[in-house]
Structures are given as C-alpha cells and as structure tokens.
Scaffold this active site. Structure first.
Site, mmCIF file in Angstrom:
data_model
loop_
_atom_site.group_PDB
_atom_site.id
_atom_site.type_symbol
_atom_site.label_atom_id
_atom_site.label_comp_id
_atom_site.label_asym_id
_atom_site.label_seq_id
_atom_site.Cartn_x
_atom_site.Cartn_y
_atom_site.Cartn_z
ATOM 1 N N ASN A 7 1.118 -0.747 0.258
ATOM 2 C CA ASN A 7 0.033 0.229 -0.057
ATOM 3 C C ASN A 7 0.938 0.908 -0.038
ATOM 4 O O ASN A 7 1.607 1.247 0.701
ATOM 5 C CB ASN A 7 -0.409 0.154 1.187
ATOM 6 N N ARG A 18 5.258 18.342 0.927
ATOM 7 C CA ARG A 18 5.651 19.555 -0.050
ATOM 8 C C ARG A 18 5.420 19.515 -1.211
ATOM 9 O O ARG A 18 5.016 18.137 -1.657
ATOM 10 C CB ARG A 18 7.581 19.167 -0.066
ATOM 11 N N HIS A 43 -5.479 3.869 -1.987
ATOM 12 C CA HIS A 43 -6.592 4.379 -1.869
ATOM 13 C C HIS A 43 -6.806 5.541 -1.750
ATOM 14 O O HIS A 43 -7.020 6.814 -0.681
ATOM 15 C CB HIS A 43 -6.610 3.847 0.287
ATOM 16 N N ARG A 45 -8.549 8.762 -1.569
ATOM 17 C CA ARG A 45 -9.596 9.421 -1.047
ATOM 18 C C ARG A 45 -10.472 10.450 -1.447
ATOM 19 O O ARG A 45 -9.751 11.647 -2.445
ATOM 20 C CB ARG A 45 -9.073 9.749 1.127
ATOM 21 N N HIS A 50 -3.037 11.330 0.955
ATOM 22 C CA HIS A 50 -2.379 10.986 -0.093
ATOM 23 C C HIS A 50 -2.371 10.347 -1.338
ATOM 24 O O HIS A 50 -1.615 11.567 -2.087
ATOM 25 C CB HIS A 50 -2.181 10.089 1.043
ATOM 26 N N GLU A 75 -8.623 0.669 -3.116
ATOM 27 C CA GLU A 75 -9.112 0.547 -2.218
ATOM 28 C C GLU A 75 -10.797 2.230 -2.237
ATOM 29 O O GLU A 75 -10.093 2.991 -2.670
ATOM 30 C CB GLU A 75 -8.942 0.370 -1.476
ATOM 31 N N THR A 105 -8.408 6.709 9.327
ATOM 32 C CA THR A 105 -7.852 5.764 8.528
ATOM 33 C C THR A 105 -9.629 5.384 8.655
ATOM 34 O O THR A 105 -10.224 4.851 8.956
ATOM 35 C CB THR A 105 -7.013 5.007 8.553
ATOM 36 N N HIS A 198 -4.656 -3.803 7.490
ATOM 37 C CA HIS A 198 -4.317 -2.878 8.606
ATOM 38 C C HIS A 198 -3.401 -2.977 9.887
ATOM 39 O O HIS A 198 -3.691 -4.311 11.238
ATOM 40 C CB HIS A 198 -6.473 -2.823 9.422
ATOM 41 N N ASP A 199 -2.103 -2.171 10.116
ATOM 42 C CA ASP A 199 -1.647 -2.557 11.410
ATOM 43 C C ASP A 199 -0.866 -3.799 11.240
ATOM 44 O O ASP A 199 -0.452 -4.040 12.715
ATOM 45 C CB ASP A 199 -2.064 -2.194 12.875
ATOM 46 N N GLY A 221 0.979 -1.078 4.403
ATOM 47 C CA GLY A 221 1.322 -0.006 3.517
ATOM 48 C C GLY A 221 2.034 1.018 4.991
ATOM 49 O O GLY A 221 2.824 0.843 5.093
ATOM 50 N N HIS A 222 1.279 1.509 6.504
ATOM 51 C CA HIS A 222 1.522 2.018 7.079
ATOM 52 C C HIS A 222 2.937 1.299 7.566
ATOM 53 O O HIS A 222 3.999 1.725 7.814
ATOM 54 C CB HIS A 222 0.606 2.531 8.856
#
Length: 248
Positions: A7, A18, A43, A45, A50, A75, A105, A198-199, A221-222
């Site tokens: 992700n 920036r 994803h 949004r 992002h 997503e 999120t 997720h996480d 992703g994160h």
C-alpha cells in the site's frame, strides 16, 4: 501462500507535505514489485490527502508496461466518483471500504446484513465494467460471512486493526487472532477468498499467516513504509514476504 500487496498511501502522504515529486510513488512501487510484491494498493480519498487521482494512470502504466503479471488494487468507499474512477483505471482488484471521507483511516468493516442489497448492485456493476476481483472490507465476525457471500463478492478483506492494536498485550492479541481465524474459516467455507489488512507488521504477520493458512493476500502500508525508513523498500518487502511464509 500468502501474497503481499504494498500500500503506497503513506508514501503519498509524505510526498504531499511539499509541492515536490518525491518520494515517488511509481519509483518506490517499482522497487516493491522488483522485490517480489504481488501488486500495489492505493486508497484515493476524496480530499486527496495521500494518493491523488492523478497518481493512478502512472501506477497503472507501471504495472502494465514493466510488471504485467502483477496487480493493481484500488480501495475506497463506493461513491459514484469512486466507481467511475476504477472503471477508468481498470484495476485487477477493487476493495470496497465503508469509510467516511473525514476518517483518518479505515476502522471498521461493512455491516453486510444491513448493506448487502446495496453492495450486491455495486459488485455486479464492477464485474461487468471492470472484470476485477471484488473484495469487501469485513470485521472479524463469522456471523456476517453468509451475508457477505450473498453480495456476489470474490473475497473479503479482514480488518486486522484490533489485532495489530494489541501489540503490547499478547493475551488480547491471541483472542483477536482467533476471531480473525474463525471469520476466515466461515468465509472460506462459503467459497470466499480471504485477504487481510491494517496495522500488520513483520512481528504479527507470521502468526496470522500460520493461523489462517489459506490467507490469499495482505495489503500493508503504514508498518511497511515505516520499516522502509530503516531497511529500505526492497529489503522491507523481502522481510514482509518472509513473514508471509514465502521463501525469498
């Protein structure tokens, strides 16, 4: 074997601090695919905080021209704008998520019993207009899987946030893992494929993949982007692939 989709939202979030083109989503996406990721996930949004709509054609071209055996997973909440976007980009997988535009999120799955009829129409539309595999974001709740299957989706993506959030509590994490496993078993028994996301981290991914041996794919992703700051993107992808049970 559990596959890894990378992700890129966190990469885009850093870039957007920036008015500059780096870090490059296509550049880091290329490195991730070269290191063996099965695909890329975004994803986009509505507020474009992002991933931006303008990122999608470049990522689509990257996969089509350099990695035609890999996948693009998009997503999002199935608004008309989102549906038109995926119909334009033609991803291999569409993951529908019931998040509000104001959410930081995604933090919950669909209520399939309440939303099933609406989702059935959207799934049918996407199968005609994109031919994509359709996955629906789902909480760890086995009782919801029958209604999920009735939507006509191909897979569910298990929301693993509560599992990942127990990183300092092994007993609670074990309980959350069992909920996920029971939900996966119920989904698989109904003919659904199972994704998760997720996480997820290198540390908690291996127990998940071992407990759910038929887990098809994880989208990360994160945690992956955070590790890439230490290990680099290529080595981080290899570390996560090994955590999935792959021989790298």
């Amino acid at each position: 074997m559990t596959e890894l989709s990378v992700n890129l939202n966190a990469v885009a979030l850093l870039r957007n601090r920036r008015d500059l083109p780096w870090p490059s989503m296509t550049g880091l996406g290329r490195i991730a695919l070269e290191a063996g990721a099965v695909g890329l996930t975004v994803h986009p949004r509505p507020d474009e905080r992002h991933t931006r709509r303008s990122d999608l054609p470049d990522l689509r071209t990257l996969i089509d021209t350099e990695f035609p055996d890999r996948e693009f997973n998009i997503e999002g909440n199935p608004s008309e704008d989102f549906l038109e976007l995926v119909e334009e980009i033609q991803p291999e997988q569409v993951t529908l998520v019931p998040d509000d535009p104001d959410q930081a999120t995604s933090d919950h799955g669909w209520d399939f019993k309440a939303d099933g009829a609406h989702l059935h129409k959207i799934v049918a539309r996407l199968k005609v207009t994109t031919g994509a595999r359709v996955s629906l974001f789902a909480d760890a709740d086995p009782a919801q899987m029958a209604a999920a299957a009735e939507t006509g989706c191909d897979r569910v993506e298990l929301y693993t946030g509560p599992y990942g959030g127990c990183h300092n509590d092994p007993e609670a994490q074990a309980r959350e893992l069992e909920k996920l496993a029971e939900t996966a078993e119920a989904a698989i028994a109904l003919g659904l494929g199972v994704n998760a996301g997720h996480d997820l981290t290198v540390e908690n991914l291996t127990p998940l993949a071992l407990r759910i041996p038929d887990l098809a794919e994880v989208s990360i992703g994160h945690g992956l982007t955070a590790d890439a700051l230490t290990y680099g993107m290529a080595e981080t992808v290899r570390r996560f692939r090994r955590a999935c049970g792959q021989v790298v």
